[in-house]
Design a protein around this motif. Structure first.
Motif, short mmCIF file in Angstrom:
data_model
loop_
_atom_site.label_atom_id
_atom_site.label_comp_id
_atom_site.label_asym_id
_atom_site.label_seq_id
_atom_site.Cartn_x
_atom_site.Cartn_y
_atom_site.Cartn_z
N PHE A 54 0.86 -1.19 0.00
CA PHE A 54 0.00 0.00 0.00
C PHE A 54 0.89 1.23 0.00
O PHE A 54 1.88 1.28 0.73
CB PHE A 54 -0.90 0.03 1.24
N ASP A 55 0.53 2.25 -0.77
CA ASP A 55 1.28 3.50 -0.85
C ASP A 55 0.48 4.65 -0.26
O ASP A 55 -0.71 4.51 0.02
CB ASP A 55 1.61 3.82 -2.32
N GLY A 56 1.15 5.80 -0.12
CA GLY A 56 0.46 7.02 0.30
C GLY A 56 0.01 7.01 1.74
O GLY A 56 -0.92 7.73 2.12
N VAL A 57 0.68 6.21 2.59
CA VAL A 57 0.31 6.12 4.01
C VAL A 57 0.67 7.43 4.71
O VAL A 57 1.75 7.98 4.54
CB VAL A 57 1.03 4.94 4.68
N THR A 58 -0.26 7.95 5.51
CA THR A 58 -0.02 9.17 6.28
C THR A 58 -0.36 8.93 7.74
O THR A 58 -1.10 8.00 8.07
CB THR A 58 -0.88 10.34 5.75
N GLY A 59 0.20 9.78 8.59
CA GLY A 59 -0.12 9.63 10.01
C GLY A 59 0.76 10.49 10.88
O GLY A 59 1.64 11.22 10.41
N THR A 60 0.51 10.38 12.17
CA THR A 60 1.22 11.18 13.16
C THR A 60 1.62 10.30 14.33
O THR A 60 0.85 9.44 14.76
CB THR A 60 0.32 12.32 13.69
N LEU A 61 2.83 10.52 14.81
CA LEU A 61 3.34 9.81 15.97
C LEU A 61 3.77 10.82 17.01
O LEU A 61 4.48 11.78 16.69
CB LEU A 61 4.54 8.93 15.58
N VAL A 62 3.32 10.63 18.24
CA VAL A 62 3.76 11.45 19.37
C VAL A 62 4.60 10.55 20.26
O VAL A 62 4.12 9.49 20.70
CB VAL A 62 2.58 12.04 20.15
N PHE A 63 5.87 10.93 20.51
CA PHE A 63 6.78 10.02 21.20
C PHE A 63 7.77 10.78 22.07
O PHE A 63 8.33 11.79 21.67
CB PHE A 63 7.54 9.18 20.17
N ASP A 64 7.98 10.24 23.28
CA ASP A 64 8.99 10.74 24.22
C ASP A 64 9.82 9.54 24.65
O ASP A 64 9.28 8.60 25.25
CB ASP A 64 8.30 11.38 25.42
N LYS A 65 11.09 9.53 24.34
CA LYS A 65 11.92 8.36 24.64
C LYS A 65 12.01 8.07 26.13
O LYS A 65 12.25 6.94 26.53
CB LYS A 65 13.33 8.55 24.08
N ASP A 66 11.78 9.10 26.97
CA ASP A 66 11.83 8.89 28.42
C ASP A 66 10.52 8.34 28.97
O ASP A 66 10.48 7.80 30.07
CB ASP A 66 12.19 10.20 29.13
N GLU A 67 9.44 8.52 28.25
CA GLU A 67 8.14 7.99 28.66
C GLU A 67 7.44 7.37 27.45
O GLU A 67 6.39 7.85 27.00
CB GLU A 67 7.28 9.10 29.26
#
Length: 195
Positions: A54-67
């Motif tokens: 599948f192409d054209g995948v979109t999205g958002t990731l919220v990430f904190d390496k400490d938590e």
């Protein structure tokens, strides 16, 4: 076959996501469609394991390496981009018997819990919605890297993820069990923070 539904992927997405309240060092990354792959694979009568992407995948990731357990992800996968390498099969996958892209153009994944299983490995639990059906899915995730992207010069992050779904749970059950109900989904993705 369509079961692969790869959809996921994935694929990652695999995802457009919720914010992490109360975590000052959390970074929000937009997934890069050009560096995101969602690949689905299934068993064909026990003789082979075809794949579709599948192409054209979109999205958002919220990430904190400490938590990391506060992370969240939301992904959208355009099902009409499905490519099995066989034009006739691609067309079949898009019809009502399989994904019915006319009514359900996208698959989505939204996380609801992240569990750290190692230094750079995580179980990402969430809901996959496809063809009007929503089911719980757990992604086995490995973080490949996090830091300043050497070309874009912005914070970046990259992950690989795998999961297996049962396509029949999403109303895609043609040829089961000769064409496997289980579909393996593999996702690789990069995300970058806004400049």
């Amino acid at each position: 076959m369509i079961n692969s539904l790869k959809t996921f992927t994935c694929g990652a997405a695999l995802f457009g996501l919720a914010s992490m309240s109360g975590v000052a060092s959390a970074e929000t990354y937009q997934l890069d469609p050009g560096h995101t792959s969602v690949v689905a694979s299934w068993s064909h009568f026990g003789y082979s394991h075809p794949v579709a992407t599948f192409d054209g995948v979109t999205g958002t990731l919220v990430f904190d390496k400490d938590e990391p357990e506060e992370a969240s992800v939301k992904v959208s996968i355009p099902i009409k981009t499905i490519d099995s390498g066989v034009p006739a099969l691609n067309k079949e996958f898009q019809n009502k018997t399989y994904f019915d892209v006319g009514h359900y153009p996208d698959a989505t994944f939204v996380s609801d819990k992240v569990v750290a299983t190692g230094d750079k490995t995580y179980d990402v639990h969430g809901k996959l919605t496809m063809k009007g059906h929503t089911e719980p899915v757990t992604l086995k995730v490995t973080m490949n890297g996090q830091g300043e992207h050497p070309m874009a010069k912005v914070p970046a992050i990259g992950f690989d993820a795998t999961t297996t779904i049962q396509r029949s749970k999403f109303g895609i059950d043609k040829y089961v069990p000769n064409v496997s109900d289980d579909v393996e989904i593999r996702i690789t993705t990069e995300g970058a923070a806004s400049k």
